[in-house]
Design a protein around this motif. Structure first.
Motif, mmCIF file in Angstrom:
data_model
loop_
_atom_site.group_PDB
_atom_site.id
_atom_site.type_symbol
_atom_site.label_atom_id
_atom_site.label_comp_id
_atom_site.label_asym_id
_atom_site.label_seq_id
_atom_site.Cartn_x
_atom_site.Cartn_y
_atom_site.Cartn_z
ATOM 1 N N ARG A 115 0.818 -1.201 0.000
ATOM 2 C CA ARG A 115 0.000 0.000 0.000
ATOM 3 C C ARG A 115 0.862 1.267 0.000
ATOM 4 O O ARG A 115 1.802 1.407 0.762
ATOM 5 C CB ARG A 115 -0.892 -0.037 1.247
ATOM 6 N N LYS A 116 0.535 2.174 -0.902
ATOM 7 C CA LYS A 116 1.153 3.499 -1.024
ATOM 8 C C LYS A 116 2.596 3.490 -1.513
ATOM 9 O O LYS A 116 3.219 4.538 -1.621
ATOM 10 C CB LYS A 116 1.076 4.263 0.306
ATOM 11 N N MET A 117 3.145 2.338 -1.827
ATOM 12 C CA MET A 117 4.509 2.291 -2.348
ATOM 13 C C MET A 117 4.481 2.422 -3.857
ATOM 14 O O MET A 117 3.546 1.957 -4.521
ATOM 15 C CB MET A 117 5.177 0.974 -1.947
ATOM 16 N N GLU A 118 5.491 3.064 -4.433
ATOM 17 C CA GLU A 118 5.562 3.251 -5.875
ATOM 18 C C GLU A 118 5.557 1.902 -6.603
ATOM 19 O O GLU A 118 6.212 0.951 -6.176
ATOM 20 C CB GLU A 118 6.839 4.014 -6.247
ATOM 21 N N GLY A 150 -18.898 2.962 -9.088
ATOM 22 C CA GLY A 150 -18.707 2.107 -10.259
ATOM 23 C C GLY A 150 -17.448 2.390 -11.046
ATOM 24 O O GLY A 150 -17.047 1.580 -11.882
ATOM 25 N N ARG A 151 -16.818 3.527 -10.803
ATOM 26 C CA ARG A 151 -15.594 3.851 -11.546
ATOM 27 C C ARG A 151 -14.464 2.908 -11.124
ATOM 28 O O ARG A 151 -14.303 2.579 -9.951
ATOM 29 C CB ARG A 151 -15.171 5.298 -11.285
ATOM 30 N N LYS A 152 -13.675 2.452 -12.104
ATOM 31 C CA LYS A 152 -12.565 1.533 -11.844
ATOM 32 C C LYS A 152 -11.316 2.321 -11.424
ATOM 33 O O LYS A 152 -10.884 3.241 -12.131
ATOM 34 C CB LYS A 152 -12.241 0.726 -13.100
ATOM 35 N N ILE A 153 -10.766 1.973 -10.273
ATOM 36 C CA ILE A 153 -9.541 2.596 -9.792
ATOM 37 C C ILE A 153 -8.625 1.518 -9.210
ATOM 38 O O ILE A 153 -9.041 0.380 -8.994
ATOM 39 C CB ILE A 153 -9.825 3.674 -8.723
ATOM 40 N N ASP A 154 -7.368 1.877 -8.968
ATOM 41 C CA ASP A 154 -6.405 0.918 -8.426
ATOM 42 C C ASP A 154 -6.784 0.479 -7.014
ATOM 43 O O ASP A 154 -7.177 1.311 -6.184
ATOM 44 C CB ASP A 154 -5.012 1.536 -8.369
ATOM 45 N N ALA A 155 -6.673 -0.809 -6.763
ATOM 46 C CA ALA A 155 -6.845 -1.298 -5.395
ATOM 47 C C ALA A 155 -5.798 -0.639 -4.512
ATOM 48 O O ALA A 155 -4.673 -0.381 -4.950
ATOM 49 C CB ALA A 155 -6.690 -2.814 -5.356
ATOM 50 N N ALA A 193 -15.746 0.421 6.378
ATOM 51 C CA ALA A 193 -15.885 -1.023 6.163
ATOM 52 C C ALA A 193 -16.173 -1.334 4.699
ATOM 53 O O ALA A 193 -15.650 -2.312 4.146
ATOM 54 C CB ALA A 193 -16.984 -1.579 7.054
ATOM 55 N N GLU A 194 -17.005 -0.521 4.059
ATOM 56 C CA GLU A 194 -17.348 -0.730 2.648
ATOM 57 C C GLU A 194 -16.128 -0.535 1.754
ATOM 58 O O GLU A 194 -15.908 -1.299 0.813
ATOM 59 C CB GLU A 194 -18.461 0.231 2.241
ATOM 60 N N LEU A 195 -15.339 0.475 2.047
ATOM 61 C CA LEU A 195 -14.117 0.710 1.275
ATOM 62 C C LEU A 195 -13.140 -0.454 1.452
ATOM 63 O O LEU A 195 -12.530 -0.914 0.479
ATOM 64 C CB LEU A 195 -13.466 2.022 1.701
ATOM 65 N N ALA A 196 -12.977 -0.913 2.687
ATOM 66 C CA ALA A 196 -12.062 -2.021 2.956
ATOM 67 C C ALA A 196 -12.479 -3.281 2.212
ATOM 68 O O ALA A 196 -11.641 -4.036 1.718
ATOM 69 C CB ALA A 196 -11.999 -2.286 4.459
ATOM 70 N N ALA A 197 -13.781 -3.517 2.125
ATOM 71 C CA ALA A 197 -14.292 -4.697 1.421
ATOM 72 C C ALA A 197 -13.935 -4.659 -0.062
ATOM 73 O O ALA A 197 -13.805 -5.705 -0.710
ATOM 74 C CB ALA A 197 -15.800 -4.799 1.601
ATOM 75 N N LYS A 198 -13.764 -3.462 -0.592
ATOM 76 C CA LYS A 198 -13.405 -3.293 -2.006
ATOM 77 C C LYS A 198 -11.897 -3.188 -2.222
ATOM 78 O O LYS A 198 -11.439 -3.017 -3.344
ATOM 79 C CB LYS A 198 -14.080 -2.031 -2.561
ATOM 80 N N GLY A 199 -11.141 -3.237 -1.138
ATOM 81 C CA GLY A 199 -9.693 -3.107 -1.260
ATOM 82 C C GLY A 199 -9.228 -1.672 -1.336
ATOM 83 O O GLY A 199 -8.138 -1.395 -1.855
ATOM 84 N N LEU A 200 -10.036 -0.747 -0.800
ATOM 85 C CA LEU A 200 -9.693 0.676 -0.799
ATOM 86 C C LEU A 200 -9.472 1.153 0.631
ATOM 87 O O LEU A 200 -9.861 0.480 1.584
ATOM 88 C CB LEU A 200 -10.818 1.487 -1.465
ATOM 89 N N ASN A 201 -8.849 2.319 0.767
ATOM 90 C CA ASN A 201 -8.513 2.839 2.087
ATOM 91 C C ASN A 201 -9.122 4.220 2.315
ATOM 92 O O ASN A 201 -9.358 4.968 1.366
ATOM 93 C CB ASN A 201 -6.987 2.959 2.238
ATOM 94 N N VAL A 202 -9.354 4.524 3.572
ATOM 95 C CA VAL A 202 -9.775 5.875 3.929
ATOM 96 C C VAL A 202 -8.553 6.773 3.862
ATOM 97 O O VAL A 202 -7.514 6.476 4.455
ATOM 98 C CB VAL A 202 -10.381 5.919 5.347
ATOM 99 N N GLY A 203 -8.668 7.875 3.126
ATOM 100 C CA GLY A 203 -7.572 8.827 3.042
ATOM 101 C C GLY A 203 -7.642 9.823 4.179
ATOM 102 O O GLY A 203 -6.976 9.685 5.190
#
Length: 266
Positions: free
Chosen positions: A84-87, A171-176, A135-145
């Protein structure tokens, strides 16, 4: 009258002298053999032709190849993970470790951060509570900024979802692993929270705990023992500001953390 002498003739060799003579020859032979074997071993193993392994972490593979060549070693990518967050493509770990003494020409095995990150769909978190949204973001593989609080009648009711500072549609596709900022309501009647104890925790665990308490990371200060990205995620918090106490702070406030690889928590 024949001459009679006491003792043995001076040219006679005693068993003791014979033994010592052969023992000396044997010792000399062994010494020569050991010296010859050591000399051959040094030539075979290139004894004395060593180098210090450079720190390649956080570099790209191309950069690492240049640094390694200058040090007289070579590199090979043997594995990849997602950090996470690494180049993307940056070197996460290496073996042998930086500072090790190795023979010149040694292969340094690298683990890099994945170049091809999987894509996920942005969920709709508007209208959820801050905890539900996390919790919803985590389920999708996303993080709270960042938690962004604005005046509203309902505290911790998500009003907007933001990606790179701009609203993002469901619905927009973004990087996990991407960070999603949450704009949420804050009623002045219900806007206080406690600062948790973060000392002794790792970087990402501390951020998660801050968000659970409706707070943000203000700043992360690393001491000289933290030299690369891999160190940042294994370093430990030894101090925080403000410190945890029974006094409350406003939701959305920032907390500064101080991290080290070896300092104990104060």
């Amino acid at each position: 009258m024949s001459n009679i002498t006491n003792g043995k003739d001076k040219n006679d060799s005693s068993p003791a002298k014979y033994f010592l003579k052969n023992l000396g020859a044997a010792v000399l032979l062994v010494a020569l053999l050991v010296f010859g074997a050591q000399l051959a071993l040094n030539l075979i193993t290139r004894h004395g032709k060593t180098t210090t392994v450079p720190d390649l972490t956080s570099l790209t593979v191309e950069q690492a190849e240049q640094v390694a060549a200058e040090a007289g070693v070579r590199v090979e990518v043997v594995d990849s993970i997602y950090v996470r967050k690494m180049e993307k493509g940056a070197i996460y770990t290496q073996n042998p470790k930086p500072g090790s003494t190795v023979k010149k020409g040694r292969r340094i095995m690298l683990t890099i951060n994945n170049v091809n990150v999987r894509k996920v769909e942005m969920p709709n978190i508007v209208g959820l509570s801050t905890r539900q949204a996390k919790a919803e973001l985590a389920a999708k593989g996303l993080n709270v900024g960042k938690l962004i609080y604005v005046n509203d009648i309902a505290t911790n009711n998500v009003m907007r979802q933001l990606y790179n500072g701009k609203p993002i549609r469901p619905g927009r596709k973004i990087d996990a692993g991407s960070d999603i900022d949450i704009e949420t309501g804050l009623n002045p009647v219900d806007d206080r929270t406690l600062v948790p104890r973060l000392k002794g925790m790792k970087y990402f665990s501390a951020i998660d705990l801050l968000h659970d308490n409706y707070l943000n990371l203000q700043k992360a200060v690393f001491d000289s023992t933290v030299r690369n990205y891999a160190d940042t995620i294994t370093a430990t918090i030894y101090k925080q500001s403000p410190a945890n106490s029974k006094n409350t702070v406003k939701m959305g406030s920032g907390v500064t953390i101080y991290l080290s690889k070896n300092k104990p928590a104060e």
